[in-house]
Design a protein around this motif. Structure first.
Motif, PDB file in Angstrom:
ATOM      1  N   GLY A 117       1.001  -1.113  -0.068  1.00 47.68           N
ATOM      2  CA  GLY A 117      -0.547   0.469   0.017  1.00 47.68           C
ATOM      3  C   GLY A 117       0.700   1.709   0.181  1.00 47.68           C
ATOM      4  O   GLY A 117       2.118   1.412  -0.179  1.00 47.68           O
ATOM      5  N   CYS A 118       0.566   2.280  -0.148  1.00 50.41           N
ATOM      6  CA  CYS A 118       1.071   3.879  -0.113  1.00 50.41           C
ATOM      7  C   CYS A 118       0.276   4.488   1.426  1.00 50.41           C
ATOM      8  O   CYS A 118      -0.995   5.021   0.213  1.00 50.41           O
ATOM      9  CB  CYS A 118       1.727   4.193  -1.421  1.00 50.41           C
ATOM     10  N   PRO A 119       1.145   5.267   1.938  1.00 52.49           N
ATOM     11  CA  PRO A 119       0.286   5.941   2.706  1.00 52.49           C
ATOM     12  C   PRO A 119       0.578   8.006   1.844  1.00 52.49           C
ATOM     13  O   PRO A 119      -0.477   8.271   2.539  1.00 52.49           O
ATOM     14  CB  PRO A 119       1.822   6.790   4.129  1.00 52.49           C
ATOM     15  N   VAL A 120       1.036   7.845   0.996  1.00 50.63           N
ATOM     16  CA  VAL A 120       0.529   9.258   0.506  1.00 50.63           C
ATOM     17  C   VAL A 120      -0.824   9.497  -0.610  1.00 50.63           C
ATOM     18  O   VAL A 120      -1.260  10.370  -0.907  1.00 50.63           O
ATOM     19  CB  VAL A 120       1.676   9.322  -1.080  1.00 50.63           C
ATOM     20  N   ARG A 121      -1.326   8.807  -0.652  1.00 53.05           N
ATOM     21  CA  ARG A 121      -2.916   8.500  -1.393  1.00 53.05           C
ATOM     22  C   ARG A 121      -2.670   8.959  -2.405  1.00 53.05           C
ATOM     23  O   ARG A 121      -3.971  10.323  -2.118  1.00 53.05           O
ATOM     24  CB  ARG A 121      -3.919   8.391  -0.156  1.00 53.05           C
ATOM     25  N   CYS A 122      -2.408   9.392  -2.826  1.00 53.26           N
ATOM     26  CA  CYS A 122      -2.335  10.145  -4.491  1.00 53.26           C
ATOM     27  C   CYS A 122      -4.118   9.837  -5.136  1.00 53.26           C
ATOM     28  O   CYS A 122      -4.568   8.960  -4.805  1.00 53.26           O
ATOM     29  CB  CYS A 122      -1.411  10.004  -5.223  1.00 53.26           C
ATOM     30  N   ARG A 123      -5.017  10.726  -5.290  1.00 54.28           N
ATOM     31  CA  ARG A 123      -6.649  10.612  -5.476  1.00 54.28           C
ATOM     32  C   ARG A 123      -6.489   9.813  -6.600  1.00 54.28           C
ATOM     33  O   ARG A 123      -7.585   9.329  -6.456  1.00 54.28           O
ATOM     34  CB  ARG A 123      -6.728  11.799  -5.361  1.00 54.28           C
ATOM     35  N   PHE A 124      -5.321  10.008  -8.372  1.00 53.15           N
ATOM     36  CA  PHE A 124      -5.501   9.072  -9.102  1.00 53.15           C
ATOM     37  C   PHE A 124      -5.305   7.662  -8.812  1.00 53.15           C
ATOM     38  O   PHE A 124      -5.434   6.806  -9.944  1.00 53.15           O
ATOM     39  CB  PHE A 124      -4.888   9.617  -9.881  1.00 53.15           C
ATOM     40  N   CYS A 125      -4.647   6.933  -7.917  1.00 53.40           N
ATOM     41  CA  CYS A 125      -3.293   6.203  -8.173  1.00 53.40           C
ATOM     42  C   CYS A 125      -4.419   5.181  -7.259  1.00 53.40           C
ATOM     43  O   CYS A 125      -4.623   4.880  -5.816  1.00 53.40           O
ATOM     44  CB  CYS A 125      -2.152   6.273  -7.695  1.00 53.40           C
ATOM     45  N   ALA A 126      -4.470   3.969  -7.890  1.00 54.42           N
ATOM     46  CA  ALA A 126      -4.921   2.817  -7.265  1.00 54.42           C
ATOM     47  C   ALA A 126      -4.368   2.165  -5.526  1.00 54.42           C
ATOM     48  O   ALA A 126      -4.177   1.951  -5.252  1.00 54.42           O
ATOM     49  CB  ALA A 126      -5.029   1.600  -8.625  1.00 54.42           C
ATOM     50  N   SER A 127      -2.616   2.174  -6.351  1.00 55.75           N
ATOM     51  CA  SER A 127      -2.423   2.101  -5.236  1.00 55.75           C
ATOM     52  C   SER A 127      -2.253   2.024  -3.281  1.00 55.75           C
ATOM     53  O   SER A 127      -2.155   1.639  -3.035  1.00 55.75           O
ATOM     54  CB  SER A 127      -0.829   2.110  -5.574  1.00 55.75           C
ATOM     55  N   GLY A 128      -2.698   3.722  -4.051  1.00 57.83           N
ATOM     56  CA  GLY A 128      -2.701   4.262  -1.993  1.00 57.83           C
ATOM     57  C   GLY A 128      -3.791   4.195  -1.957  1.00 57.83           C
ATOM     58  O   GLY A 128      -4.216   4.825  -0.744  1.00 57.83           O
ATOM     59  N   ALA A 129      -5.508   3.270  -2.654  1.00 53.64           N
ATOM     60  CA  ALA A 129      -6.583   4.164  -2.051  1.00 53.64           C
ATOM     61  C   ALA A 129      -6.712   3.929  -1.072  1.00 53.64           C
ATOM     62  O   ALA A 129      -7.178   4.432  -0.283  1.00 53.64           O
ATOM     63  CB  ALA A 129      -6.788   3.062  -3.378  1.00 53.64           C
ATOM     64  N   MET A 167       9.370   2.301  -8.968  1.00 52.80           N
ATOM     65  CA  MET A 167       8.201   3.222  -9.248  1.00 52.80           C
ATOM     66  C   MET A 167       6.936   2.364  -9.153  1.00 52.80           C
ATOM     67  O   MET A 167       6.056   2.633  -9.283  1.00 52.80           O
ATOM     68  CB  MET A 167       8.304   3.614 -10.123  1.00 52.80           C
ATOM     69  N   GLY A 168       7.341   1.181  -7.639  1.00 51.61           N
ATOM     70  CA  GLY A 168       5.835  -0.105  -7.601  1.00 51.61           C
ATOM     71  C   GLY A 168       4.710   1.042  -6.717  1.00 51.61           C
ATOM     72  O   GLY A 168       5.543   1.797  -6.546  1.00 51.61           O
ATOM     73  N   ILE A 169       4.214  -0.095  -5.813  1.00 54.68           N
ATOM     74  CA  ILE A 169       3.216   0.298  -4.766  1.00 54.68           C
ATOM     75  C   ILE A 169       4.519   0.843  -3.854  1.00 54.68           C
ATOM     76  O   ILE A 169       5.142   0.479  -3.576  1.00 54.68           O
ATOM     77  CB  ILE A 169       2.485  -0.709  -4.631  1.00 54.68           C
ATOM     78  N   GLY A 170       4.026   1.547  -3.401  1.00 53.47           N
ATOM     79  CA  GLY A 170       4.536   2.781  -2.264  1.00 53.47           C
ATOM     80  C   GLY A 170       5.112   4.263  -2.531  1.00 53.47           C
ATOM     81  O   GLY A 170       5.338   4.296  -3.538  1.00 53.47           O
ATOM     82  N   GLU A 171       5.830   5.086  -1.444  1.00 49.14           N
ATOM     83  CA  GLU A 171       6.602   6.199  -0.824  1.00 49.14           C
ATOM     84  C   GLU A 171       8.200   5.272  -1.240  1.00 49.14           C
ATOM     85  O   GLU A 171       8.104   5.705   0.373  1.00 49.14           O
ATOM     86  CB  GLU A 171       5.892   7.708  -0.854  1.00 49.14           C
ATOM     87  N   THR A 178       9.745   9.192  -6.731  1.00 48.19           N
ATOM     88  CA  THR A 178       9.024   9.941  -4.328  1.00 48.19           C
ATOM     89  C   THR A 178       8.334  11.207  -5.548  1.00 48.19           C
ATOM     90  O   THR A 178       8.590  11.736  -6.341  1.00 48.19           O
ATOM     91  CB  THR A 178      10.056  10.701  -4.354  1.00 48.19           C
ATOM     92  N   SER A 179       6.983  10.759  -4.826  1.00 48.28           N
ATOM     93  CA  SER A 179       6.131  11.716  -4.548  1.00 48.28           C
ATOM     94  C   SER A 179       6.668  13.111  -4.112  1.00 48.28           C
ATOM     95  O   SER A 179       5.528  14.114  -4.232  1.00 48.28           O
ATOM     96  CB  SER A 179       4.932  11.503  -4.045  1.00 48.28           C
ATOM     97  N   GLY A 180       8.169  13.164  -3.776  1.00 41.55           N
ATOM     98  CA  GLY A 180       8.466  15.066  -3.544  1.00 41.55           C
ATOM     99  C   GLY A 180       8.844  14.758  -2.175  1.00 41.55           C
ATOM    100  O   GLY A 180       8.746  15.781  -1.009  1.00 41.55           O
TER     101      GLY A 180
HETATM  102  S1  SF4 Z   1       2.141   4.513  -4.760  1.00 42.84           S
HETATM  103 FE1  SF4 Z   1       2.916   6.715  -5.735  1.00 42.84          FE
HETATM  104  S2  SF4 Z   1       1.493   7.423  -7.027  1.00 42.84           S
HETATM  105 FE2  SF4 Z   1       0.291   5.693  -6.042  1.00 42.84          FE
HETATM  106  S3  SF4 Z   1      -0.566   7.014  -3.823  1.00 42.84           S
HETATM  107 FE3  SF4 Z   1       2.213   5.633  -3.579  1.00 42.84          FE
HETATM  108  S4  SF4 Z   1       3.336   8.411  -4.171  1.00 42.84           S
HETATM  109 FE4  SF4 Z   1       0.813   8.749  -5.373  1.00 42.84          FE
END
Ligand code: SF4
Length: 353
Positions: free
Chosen positions: A114-126, A159-163, A195-197
């Motif tokens: 999963g991913c803590p960043v939760r970009c709104r367009f991203c399936a991984s972070g949902a 660039m896969g799942i996660g930050e 990275t998402s920054g």
């Molecule tokens: S995997 Fe990347 S794009 Fe998806 S929520 Fe995390 S930082 Fe954002």
């Protein structure tokens, strides 16, 4: 020792292997043999390590995770791109991707469940973050990829799942193992960390002074648009990100890439493109445009014409731009889609491994 705390063979350094074999009454040179099986022959199953005595193979098998993960699904996009769905020791699931292009092979690895960043367009972070991956789990993705593709990759992208920069300790350990001569021996210049920054993470990565490529997912030229795409918790101001990018380039000597996912009506205006062009010029950064891969979450990909005009406007403003070629569009192409589909009841169309 709880199963979750067991060391993972694929993530052990030569020193750790040596400490393990000696503490189990075996001669120290056995550690070199195990390391060779891992890093030269890409083998993580003790029973296949034929020059080891059976007692040592037994010790490795019973006291370590060897391996800790297994492939549970494969999806092929039809263009050579392959996705592997991996089940971890605690039954969590991650993805890795193999991407051939000409005679070069690239692996895309995940760093978190999963991913803590939760970009709104991203399936991984949902669904947010479940947990960080351990170094050994990241390296097992690499080894499973080699077994599936039949060769070591020329390039590696995180660039896969996660930050990854929010799991920087384990990320740095795996980078070290991937690039050390006693490890997998890859050139840092062939590895890209995305990275998402995450500004503190960018600085920590710069501090190791290795020539890793850095790709920053900017997705917007100002904080107002960025706030529409990335929730507050993990979002840093654009100006701080740009400063950290400059510091990275100056410290490491590598040009930074700004990734920019193009979303219809959100960040694809001519003014956005012009500003992105200026940012690219000012910060000596490449722009990589990523036409959005629609996942049914309400965001849409701009038309081909809009994408072309956006790229042209960046160039007119002095920017250096590429448009990411679509790969894997046939099957669960966006990152995290395969994993989410596995979690959902309807996962038809994927072949059991
Ligand atoms: S995997 Fe990347 S794009 Fe998806 S929520 Fe995390 S930082 Fe954002």
């Amino acid at each position: 020792m709880a199963v979750a705390d067991r060391p993972i063979l694929a993530g052990m350094t030569p020193d750790e292997l040596k400490a393990f074999v000696v503490s189990h009454g075996h001669p120290a040179y056995r550690a070199t043999q195990i390391n060779d099986w891992l890093c030269r022959r890409f083998q993580m199953v003790p029973d296949a390590m034929k020059n080891l005595p059976s007692a040592l193979r037994q010790d490795l098998q019973s006291e370590l995770h060897a391996p800790s993960s297994r492939i549970i699904r494969r999806a092929d996009a039809g263009d050579g791109t392959g996705k592997l769905l991996l089940s971890l020791a605690d039954d969590e699931v991650i993805e890795m991707v193999t991407i051939p292009a000409g005679d070069r092979l690239t692996f895309c690895l995940s760093t978190q469940v999963g991913c803590p960043v939760r970009c709104r367009f991203c399936a991984s972070g949902a669904d947010g973050l479940k947990r960080n991956l351990r170094c050994g789990e990241i390296l097992e993705e690499y080894l499973h990829g080699i077994a599936a593709a039949g060769k070591q990759p020329e390039n590696l992208v995180f660039m896969g799942i996660g930050e990854g920069l929010l799991n920087i300790g384990e990320l740095l350990k795996s980078l070290d193992r991937l690039t050390s001569p006693a490890g997998f021996g890859m050139s840092p210049r062939r590895i890209t960390v995305s990275t998402s920054g995450i500004v503190p993470g960018i600085r920590q990565l710069a501090a190791v002074k290795r020539e890793y490529n850095l790709a920053i997912s900017l997705h917007a030229v100002n904080d107002r648009i960025r706030a529409e795409l990335i929730p507050d918790a993990c979002r840093y101001p654009v100006q701080e990100i740009l400063r950290a990018a400059d510091e990275y380039r100056e410290t490491v000597g590598r040009m930074v890439t700004f990734e920019y996912t193009l979303l219809d009506g959100i960040n694809d205006s001519r003014a956005d493109a012009a500003e992105l062009g200026r940012l690219s010029r000012r910060h000596h950064a490449k722009i990589n445009l990523i036409p959005f891969n629609e996942t049914g979450n309400g965001f849409r990909r701009p038309s081909r014409r809009t994408i072309d005009e956006f790229a042209a406007e960046i160039e007119r403003n002095g920017g250096h731009v590429t448009v990411r070629r679509e790969r894997g569009s046939g099957e669960n192409a966006a990152c995290g889609q395969l994993r989410r589909q596995h979690a959902a009841p309807d996962n038809a169309g994927l072949s059991d491994n």
